[in-house]
Design a protein around this motif. Structure first.
Motif, PDB file in Angstrom:
ATOM      1  N   ARG A 176       0.836  -1.210   0.000  1.00 34.88           N
ATOM      2  CA  ARG A 176       0.000   0.000   0.000  1.00 34.88           C
ATOM      3  C   ARG A 176       0.870   1.260   0.000  1.00 34.88           C
ATOM      4  O   ARG A 176       0.546   2.240  -0.689  1.00 34.88           O
ATOM      5  N   ILE A 177       1.964   1.239   0.753  1.00 35.05           N
ATOM      6  CA  ILE A 177       2.888   2.378   0.770  1.00 35.05           C
ATOM      7  C   ILE A 177       3.496   2.584  -0.616  1.00 35.05           C
ATOM      8  O   ILE A 177       3.606   3.714  -1.115  1.00 35.05           O
ATOM      9  N   ALA A 178       3.876   1.489  -1.261  1.00 35.27           N
ATOM     10  CA  ALA A 178       4.459   1.581  -2.595  1.00 35.27           C
ATOM     11  C   ALA A 178       3.463   2.160  -3.591  1.00 35.27           C
ATOM     12  O   ALA A 178       3.814   2.996  -4.432  1.00 35.27           O
ATOM     13  N   ALA A 179       2.199   1.727  -3.498  1.00 39.55           N
ATOM     14  CA  ALA A 179       1.174   2.235  -4.411  1.00 39.55           C
ATOM     15  C   ALA A 179       0.927   3.724  -4.183  1.00 39.55           C
ATOM     16  O   ALA A 179       0.763   4.487  -5.146  1.00 39.55           O
ATOM     17  N   LYS A 180       0.909   4.150  -2.935  1.00 36.45           N
ATOM     18  CA  LYS A 180       0.660   5.561  -2.626  1.00 36.45           C
ATOM     19  C   LYS A 180       1.842   6.432  -3.041  1.00 36.45           C
ATOM     20  O   LYS A 180       1.660   7.538  -3.572  1.00 36.45           O
ATOM     21  N   ALA A 181       3.067   5.948  -2.809  1.00 33.42           N
ATOM     22  CA  ALA A 181       4.260   6.732  -3.128  1.00 33.42           C
ATOM     23  C   ALA A 181       4.596   6.702  -4.619  1.00 33.42           C
ATOM     24  O   ALA A 181       5.306   7.575  -5.122  1.00 33.42           O
ATOM     25  N   GLY A 182       4.112   5.678  -5.329  1.00 31.54           N
ATOM     26  CA  GLY A 182       4.413   5.566  -6.749  1.00 31.54           C
ATOM     27  C   GLY A 182       5.800   5.039  -7.029  1.00 31.54           C
ATOM     28  O   GLY A 182       6.330   5.213  -8.138  1.00 31.54           O
ATOM     29  N   ARG A 183       6.397   4.371  -6.051  1.00 34.91           N
ATOM     30  CA  ARG A 183       7.716   3.771  -6.241  1.00 34.91           C
ATOM     31  C   ARG A 183       7.865   2.618  -5.244  1.00 34.91           C
ATOM     32  O   ARG A 183       7.063   2.496  -4.325  1.00 34.91           O
ATOM     33  N   PRO A 184       8.868   1.751  -5.412  1.00 33.55           N
ATOM     34  CA  PRO A 184       9.003   0.593  -4.521  1.00 33.55           C
ATOM     35  C   PRO A 184       9.085   0.998  -3.052  1.00 33.55           C
ATOM     36  O   PRO A 184       9.632   2.055  -2.714  1.00 33.55           O
ATOM     37  N   ALA A 185       8.549   0.144  -2.188  1.00 34.19           N
ATOM     38  CA  ALA A 185       8.528   0.446  -0.757  1.00 34.19           C
ATOM     39  C   ALA A 185       9.930   0.635  -0.200  1.00 34.19           C
ATOM     40  O   ALA A 185      10.132   1.439   0.722  1.00 34.19           O
ATOM     41  N   ASP A 186      10.907  -0.094  -0.732  1.00 31.31           N
ATOM     42  CA  ASP A 186      12.288   0.021  -0.244  1.00 31.31           C
ATOM     43  C   ASP A 186      12.881   1.404  -0.488  1.00 31.31           C
ATOM     44  O   ASP A 186      13.844   1.788   0.172  1.00 31.31           O
ATOM     45  N   GLU A 187      12.312   2.152  -1.432  1.00 33.18           N
ATOM     46  CA  GLU A 187      12.779   3.510  -1.680  1.00 33.18           C
ATOM     47  C   GLU A 187      12.104   4.535  -0.767  1.00 33.18           C
ATOM     48  O   GLU A 187      12.464   5.702  -0.779  1.00 33.18           O
ATOM     49  N   VAL A 188      11.130   4.080   0.000  1.00 37.54           N
ATOM     50  CA  VAL A 188      10.408   4.959   0.933  1.00 37.54           C
ATOM     51  C   VAL A 188      10.733   4.586   2.375  1.00 37.54           C
ATOM     52  O   VAL A 188      11.034   5.456   3.210  1.00 37.54           O
TER      53      VAL A 188
END
Length: 300
Positions: free
Chosen positions: A121-133
């Protein structure tokens, strides 16, 4: 400078209250889902009726003992039963005090939310892989204030410590189906005089409002941010809320800065139950229950 009044703070926060979900925005469950939910509730409902009638007319046990039996049924129902218990426990105007107290004692958190679902869900919201957030997730779920949400502590790649709160997938549809079934069961309970007349309508209103409050995390976050701004403007130094990270805010997602401390409900519980361990921890942090109580009265 005139000391700011709590009413002024709260009224201004209410004036800036963002648009929230209403019952019209909540998902409408399908007929098949309602039928499955009816099957889920059928046996517990019979158990509840049997427990109340058997305890009253055969065993002739006290209301307190009958309340304990009813509370055990709620607890076995999992998430749906716990949420219903939360609502019913507040209605001392409709239910016997012993029942409300018994339901308060069984309130608990829901099952942990799968960490992979949160990452996706974080990846979808940020528009990039979760590891980059997210640089690191705490593997143990963080205690959530809502049965419908799961929370995890994490550290962003920029070094900020946060708490990620996410609504459980599918829970809105499930709870609306539960409400449809409970509307019928509550009215049957009235006909059998198991609950006072008028209980069904009032519990339905409470249930629906609680759903709206708990399910829309965007509304919660925006209201929290408005309150935070107002107390800062009025220089009320002893109260604040965690900062909202607006870039990750959505109806099913809320990310806030992590704030160290003891949650207020935990303070109230420790004082009420005389929890020596928690009271000592509060003392070590300089938290004085009487002072907290005075400030709560000031803000109420």
């Amino acid at each position: 400078m005139t000391e700011p009044t709590p009413a002024h703070i709260l009224d201004t926060a209410q004036a800036h209250r963002p648009k929230r979900m209403t019952s019209m925005d909540l998902p409408r469950p399908g007929t098949l889902q309602i039928m499955r939910e009816a099957m889920f509730w059928f046996w517990p409902f019979l158990q509840f009726i049997f427990s109340r009638l058997y305890g009253r007319y055969v065993l002739r046990v006290s209301e307190r003992e009958r309340a304990k039996r009813s509370a055990r049924i709620f607890k076995r129902l999992g998430l749906r039963g716990l949420f219903l218990a939360q609502i019913a426990a507040r209605r001392i105007d409709l239910l016997p005090m012993d029942v409300c107290l018994a339901l308060r004692r069984i309130q608990d958190e829901g099952p942990p939310l799968d960490l992979e679902i949160v990452r996706e869900r974080i990846a979808a919201k940020a528009g990039r892989p979760a590891d980059e957030v997210i640089a690191r997730f705490e593997p143990t779920p963080f205690k959530s204030s809502s049965l419908f949400c799961g929370s995890y502590r994490a550290r962003l790649v920029d070094g900020r410590d946060v708490v990620i709160k996410m609504r459980r997938p599918g829970v809105a549809e499930q709870m609306m189906a539960t409400l449809a079934v409970l509307n019928v069961l509550w009215r049957i309970g009235e006909l059998l005089t198991l609950v006072p007349q008028g209980t069904a309508g009032r519990l339905e209103t409470d249930f629906r409002k609680a759903l709206e409050d708990d399910l829309d995390l965007r509304w919660q976050g925006q209201l929290q941010a408005a309150f935070r701004r107002k107390v800062k403007e009025d220089r009320v130094s002893f109260v604040t809320t965690a900062k909202i990270l607006g870039e990750y805010l959505d109806h099913d997602l809320l990310v806030t800065r992590f704030e160290e401390g003891i949650p207020l409900p935990e303070i109230i519980r420790a004082v009420d139950e005389g929890d020596a361990e928690t009271l000592l921890a509060m003392k070590a942090k300089g938290i004085k229950p009487r002072k907290v109580a005075r400030r709560l009265l000031y803000l109420s």
